[in-house]
Write a protein that holds these residues in place. Structure first.
Motif, PDB file in Angstrom:
ATOM      1  N   ASN A  55       0.833  -1.202   0.000  1.00  0.00           N
ATOM      2  CA  ASN A  55       0.000   0.000   0.000  1.00  0.00           C
ATOM      3  C   ASN A  55       0.878   1.268   0.000  1.00  0.00           C
ATOM      4  O   ASN A  55       2.086   1.195   0.235  1.00  0.00           O
ATOM      5  N   LYS A  56       0.243   2.405  -0.246  1.00  0.00           N
ATOM      6  CA  LYS A  56       0.894   3.732  -0.250  1.00  0.00           C
ATOM      7  C   LYS A  56       1.976   3.833  -1.325  1.00  0.00           C
ATOM      8  O   LYS A  56       3.009   4.494  -1.133  1.00  0.00           O
ATOM      9  N   THR A  57       1.739   3.154  -2.463  1.00  0.00           N
ATOM     10  CA  THR A  57       2.742   3.163  -3.532  1.00  0.00           C
ATOM     11  C   THR A  57       2.856   4.530  -4.198  1.00  0.00           C
ATOM     12  O   THR A  57       3.834   4.784  -4.910  1.00  0.00           O
ATOM     13  N   LYS A  81       6.656   5.795  -5.975  1.00  0.00           N
ATOM     14  CA  LYS A  81       6.721   5.463  -7.412  1.00  0.00           C
ATOM     15  C   LYS A  81       7.926   6.077  -8.125  1.00  0.00           C
ATOM     16  O   LYS A  81       8.361   5.570  -9.158  1.00  0.00           O
ATOM     17  N   ASN A  82       8.465   7.164  -7.571  1.00  0.00           N
ATOM     18  CA  ASN A  82       9.645   7.784  -8.198  1.00  0.00           C
ATOM     19  C   ASN A  82      10.956   7.362  -7.524  1.00  0.00           C
ATOM     20  O   ASN A  82      12.024   7.858  -7.885  1.00  0.00           O
ATOM     21  N   ASP A  83      10.845   6.462  -6.557  1.00  0.00           N
ATOM     22  CA  ASP A  83      12.037   5.993  -5.832  1.00  0.00           C
ATOM     23  C   ASP A  83      12.427   4.613  -6.365  1.00  0.00           C
ATOM     24  O   ASP A  83      11.942   3.582  -5.895  1.00  0.00           O
ATOM     25  N   GLU A  84      13.305   4.586  -7.367  1.00  0.00           N
ATOM     26  CA  GLU A  84      13.661   3.328  -8.045  1.00  0.00           C
ATOM     27  C   GLU A  84      14.332   2.330  -7.101  1.00  0.00           C
ATOM     28  O   GLU A  84      14.101   1.121  -7.204  1.00  0.00           O
ATOM     29  N   ALA A  85      15.158   2.821  -6.193  1.00  0.00           N
ATOM     30  CA  ALA A  85      15.862   1.917  -5.262  1.00  0.00           C
ATOM     31  C   ALA A  85      14.871   1.191  -4.359  1.00  0.00           C
ATOM     32  O   ALA A  85      14.986  -0.027  -4.142  1.00  0.00           O
ATOM     33  N   THR A  86      13.878   1.914  -3.848  1.00  0.00           N
ATOM     34  CA  THR A  86      12.871   1.302  -2.972  1.00  0.00           C
ATOM     35  C   THR A  86      12.017   0.320  -3.739  1.00  0.00           C
ATOM     36  O   THR A  86      11.724  -0.777  -3.256  1.00  0.00           O
ATOM     37  N   VAL A  87      11.609   0.695  -4.941  1.00  0.00           N
ATOM     38  CA  VAL A  87      10.781  -0.200  -5.764  1.00  0.00           C
ATOM     39  C   VAL A  87      11.531  -1.493  -6.062  1.00  0.00           C
ATOM     40  O   VAL A  87      10.967  -2.597  -5.995  1.00  0.00           O
ATOM     41  N   SER A  88      12.820  -1.382  -6.389  1.00  0.00           N
ATOM     42  CA  SER A  88      13.643  -2.563  -6.676  1.00  0.00           C
ATOM     43  C   SER A  88      13.757  -3.459  -5.445  1.00  0.00           C
ATOM     44  O   SER A  88      13.652  -4.693  -5.544  1.00  0.00           O
ATOM     45  N   LEU A 100      11.834  -8.360  -2.203  1.00  0.00           N
ATOM     46  CA  LEU A 100      11.235  -8.843  -0.953  1.00  0.00           C
ATOM     47  C   LEU A 100       9.878  -9.503  -1.182  1.00  0.00           C
ATOM     48  O   LEU A 100       9.563 -10.525  -0.581  1.00  0.00           O
ATOM     49  N   PHE A 101       9.068  -8.885  -2.077  1.00  0.00           N
ATOM     50  CA  PHE A 101       7.688  -9.344  -2.285  1.00  0.00           C
ATOM     51  C   PHE A 101       7.413  -9.494  -3.784  1.00  0.00           C
ATOM     52  O   PHE A 101       6.714  -8.671  -4.388  1.00  0.00           O
ATOM     53  N   PRO A 102       7.974 -10.535  -4.412  1.00  0.00           N
ATOM     54  CA  PRO A 102       7.851 -10.681  -5.873  1.00  0.00           C
ATOM     55  C   PRO A 102       6.423 -10.864  -6.373  1.00  0.00           C
ATOM     56  O   PRO A 102       6.109 -10.512  -7.508  1.00  0.00           O
ATOM     57  N   ASP A 103       5.547 -11.417  -5.537  1.00  0.00           N
ATOM     58  CA  ASP A 103       4.175 -11.698  -5.979  1.00  0.00           C
ATOM     59  C   ASP A 103       3.159 -10.673  -5.475  1.00  0.00           C
ATOM     60  O   ASP A 103       1.947 -10.881  -5.598  1.00  0.00           O
ATOM     61  N   ALA A 104       3.625  -9.586  -4.884  1.00  0.00           N
ATOM     62  CA  ALA A 104       2.713  -8.615  -4.278  1.00  0.00           C
ATOM     63  C   ALA A 104       2.005  -7.772  -5.337  1.00  0.00           C
ATOM     64  O   ALA A 104       2.477  -7.604  -6.466  1.00  0.00           O
ATOM     65  N   ILE A 105       0.851  -7.234  -4.930  1.00  0.00           N
ATOM     66  CA  ILE A 105       0.109  -6.283  -5.767  1.00  0.00           C
ATOM     67  C   ILE A 105       0.363  -4.884  -5.222  1.00  0.00           C
ATOM     68  O   ILE A 105       0.247  -4.653  -4.016  1.00  0.00           O
ATOM     69  N   TYR A 106       0.689  -3.961  -6.108  1.00  0.00           N
ATOM     70  CA  TYR A 106       0.972  -2.582  -5.706  1.00  0.00           C
ATOM     71  C   TYR A 106      -0.330  -1.780  -5.746  1.00  0.00           C
ATOM     72  O   TYR A 106      -0.971  -1.678  -6.809  1.00  0.00           O
ATOM     73  N   VAL A 107      -0.734  -1.224  -4.609  1.00  0.00           N
ATOM     74  CA  VAL A 107      -1.993  -0.487  -4.534  1.00  0.00           C
ATOM     75  C   VAL A 107      -1.780   0.835  -3.803  1.00  0.00           C
ATOM     76  O   VAL A 107      -0.779   1.036  -3.116  1.00  0.00           O
ATOM     77  N   SER A 108      -2.755   1.711  -3.952  1.00  0.00           N
ATOM     78  CA  SER A 108      -2.754   2.983  -3.228  1.00  0.00           C
ATOM     79  C   SER A 108      -4.193   3.331  -2.883  1.00  0.00           C
ATOM     80  O   SER A 108      -5.036   3.475  -3.778  1.00  0.00           O
ATOM     81  N   LYS A 132      -5.089   6.059  -1.784  1.00  0.00           N
ATOM     82  CA  LYS A 132      -5.272   7.472  -2.144  1.00  0.00           C
ATOM     83  C   LYS A 132      -5.635   7.631  -3.620  1.00  0.00           C
ATOM     84  O   LYS A 132      -6.557   8.371  -3.973  1.00  0.00           O
ATOM     85  N   THR A 133      -4.918   6.917  -4.514  1.00  0.00           N
ATOM     86  CA  THR A 133      -5.142   7.075  -5.962  1.00  0.00           C
ATOM     87  C   THR A 133      -5.938   5.920  -6.568  1.00  0.00           C
ATOM     88  O   THR A 133      -6.279   5.973  -7.745  1.00  0.00           O
ATOM     89  N   GLN A 134      -6.207   4.870  -5.766  1.00  0.00           N
ATOM     90  CA  GLN A 134      -6.913   3.647  -6.208  1.00  0.00           C
ATOM     91  C   GLN A 134      -6.118   2.883  -7.283  1.00  0.00           C
ATOM     92  O   GLN A 134      -6.676   2.098  -8.046  1.00  0.00           O
ATOM     93  N   GLU A 135      -4.826   3.106  -7.298  1.00  0.00           N
ATOM     94  CA  GLU A 135      -3.953   2.337  -8.188  1.00  0.00           C
ATOM     95  C   GLU A 135      -3.983   0.862  -7.790  1.00  0.00           C
ATOM     96  O   GLU A 135      -3.951   0.519  -6.615  1.00  0.00           O
ATOM     97  N   GLY A 136      -4.054  -0.027  -8.776  1.00  0.00           N
ATOM     98  CA  GLY A 136      -3.998  -1.465  -8.538  1.00  0.00           C
ATOM     99  C   GLY A 136      -5.296  -2.092  -8.085  1.00  0.00           C
ATOM    100  O   GLY A 136      -5.351  -3.310  -7.852  1.00  0.00           O
ATOM    101  N   PHE A 137      -6.372  -1.321  -7.951  1.00  0.00           N
ATOM    102  CA  PHE A 137      -7.632  -1.872  -7.457  1.00  0.00           C
ATOM    103  C   PHE A 137      -8.229  -2.904  -8.415  1.00  0.00           C
ATOM    104  O   PHE A 137      -8.764  -3.925  -7.989  1.00  0.00           O
ATOM    105  N   GLU A 138      -8.140  -2.631  -9.722  1.00  0.00           N
ATOM    106  CA  GLU A 138      -8.699  -3.563 -10.702  1.00  0.00           C
ATOM    107  C   GLU A 138      -7.968  -4.902 -10.639  1.00  0.00           C
ATOM    108  O   GLU A 138      -8.599  -5.976 -10.623  1.00  0.00           O
ATOM    109  N   GLN A 139      -6.638  -4.865 -10.588  1.00  0.00           N
ATOM    110  CA  GLN A 139      -5.849  -6.093 -10.471  1.00  0.00           C
ATOM    111  C   GLN A 139      -6.172  -6.833  -9.172  1.00  0.00           C
ATOM    112  O   GLN A 139      -6.305  -8.058  -9.159  1.00  0.00           O
TER     113      GLN A 139
END
Length: 422
Positions: free
Chosen positions: A320-322, A326-333, A338-346, A348-355
């Motif tokens: 959550n809270k992606t 989203k602009n922090d490449e080191a954290t995203v990597s 750590l969580f290869p199968d995770a879904i990225y959601v927010s 606040k923006t409802q990103e990833g809700f459909e997935q």
């Protein structure tokens, strides 16, 4: 008058004492600092121990204890909080040495829960935890243990001390609260049975405190659950129904947040609330992707799930809270490793809700399957309707053509396997 108000609003200054750090860590008690901030206390300094020498009086060496006492006076601390469980006898010894209140992280968490409790059930659960925690610590409230009631010298014995009377009162209060909680649990079980009769699958949002579970519930369901950027903002489980585009539905429950070393008195007191997690068909583990300690927090969540008997439940990991990373490449990597199968959601923006909803649909309602059922077995159509979700239904001259979702665990699959279309 202004001075009185300022005195009332003045924050309690705290000195924090942390155990020796693990290899590669700085040892600063960040989590405890967050807890006292939530409680409304003021942080003044932290002492990180290099080592702990077991000692019957203070739990650490006498010299170090005296040093900590001196530091507390130097920084004008009004209390000392230890980042580990402090035994009652050692707590009394620390208070005698320092002359100020001394307690552990368990008491801090219980105090936060007491501030946050809103409903009758949460209030009772917190009160039970407080009384259970305080029972072995009653004696540190009394300096004179000779106060007694009843009896007279040479006739009836010495009577009861004030401590014994208070202990009995606390024990009676604990029994009374347990009886009240039993009644609340009966109501909760009745509500749960009513939900189970509808065969509607259930989903629980679980995770570390302040990971954004309540915000996700609000964003997904349109609920109005209380949200605040503090630890343990929500104590009461809230359940809402989500209707899917395909016509199916499931129940989504927001649960109390976890934390490392959650006091067992709270785990026991919130047993009925935590059962909502252990009985869910699917767990959505919510992780704050912007927190640098999210890996450790996830490990702690798994530990608590094991304690409450929910480690075998099917799980989906949500980062959550992606929107914050989203602009922090080191954290995203790092998160991808750590969580290869995770879904990225927010939330606040409802990103990833459909997935997310697509995966939840697949996990709870099953894969889409095509069937051709002979007319003589039309009874199977009702069985599919009862235990699954029919998406398309066409009655032909010789057969019934269906497109339906059925959970993998459904017994209906075994009965219709001969009529599946590959």
């Amino acid at each position: 008058m202004v001075e009185v108000k300022e005195e009332e609003e003045k924050k309690v200054r705290c000195l924090l004492v942390a155990p020796p750090p693990r290899k590669g860590e700085d040892g600063f008690p960040y989590e405890l600092k967050g807890l006292i901030d939530t409680l409304g206390f003021e942080f003044c300094k932290a002492v990180v121990l290099n080592r702990i020498e077991p000692h019957p009086t203070y739990g650490i060496g006498t010299g170090k204890a005296q040093e900590i006492s001196a530091i507390a006076k130097e920084v004008f601390a009004e209390c000392i909080i230890f980042d580990w469980e402090l035994q009652p006898s050692k707590q009394r010894n620390w208070e005698k040495l320092t002359g100020i209140p001394c307690f552990d992280r368990n008491e801090v968490i219980i105090r936060i829960f007491a501030q946050r409790a809103q409903t009758k059930e949460a209030t009772l659960q917190v009160e039970l935890a407080k009384l259970t925690y305080s029972l072995p610590r009653l004696s540190h409230s009394y300096g004179d243990m000779a106060r007694q009631r009843g009896g007279s010298y040479g006739s009836k014995g010495s009577g009861e001390t004030q401590l014994e009377l208070d202990r009995r009162q606390v024990e009676n209060k604990i029994l009374q609260i347990k009886k009240e909680l039993e009644q609340v649990e009966i109501v909760r079980n009745t509500q749960r049975k009513q939900r189970q009769k509808t065969s509607t699958p259930s989903c629980a949002l679980v995770g570390y405190t302040n990971a954004g579970k309540s915000s996700l519930l609000n964003a997904l369901t349109g609920a109005d659950v209380f949200v605040e950027d503090k630890l343990f903002a929500t104590l009461d489980p809230t359940t809402r129904k989500i209707t899917l585009a395909e016509g199916g539905e499931f129940l989504l429950t927001d649960t109390v947040g976890f934390i490392s070393n959650l006091p067992h008195t709270l785990i026991d007191a919130f047993k009925s609330t935590l059962e909502e997690t252990s009985l869910a068909d699917l767990l959505l583990i919510v992780i704050d992707s912007s927190d640098e300690n999210c890996g450790k927090q996830y490990a702690q969540v798994l530990k608590v799930l094991k304690e409450i008997g929910a480690e075998e439940n099917e799980k989906i990991i949500l980062l959550n809270k992606t929107d914050r990373i989203k602009n922090d490449e080191a954290t995203v990597s790092k998160l991808k490793n750590l969580f290869p199968d995770a879904i990225y959601v927010s939330a606040k923006t409802q990103e990833g809700f459909e997935q997310l909803l697509n995966l939840v649909t697949k996990k709870l309602l099953g894969e889409i399957r095509s069937l051709k059922i002979p007319m003589e077995r039309c009874d199977l159509v009702e069985l599919v309707r009862k235990n699954g979700t029919i998406m398309e239904e066409a009655w032909q001259d010789t057969c019934i053509e269906l497109k339906a979702r059925l959970p993998e665990s459904s017994r209906t699959l075994a009965l219709i396997k001969d009529f599946l279309i590959e």
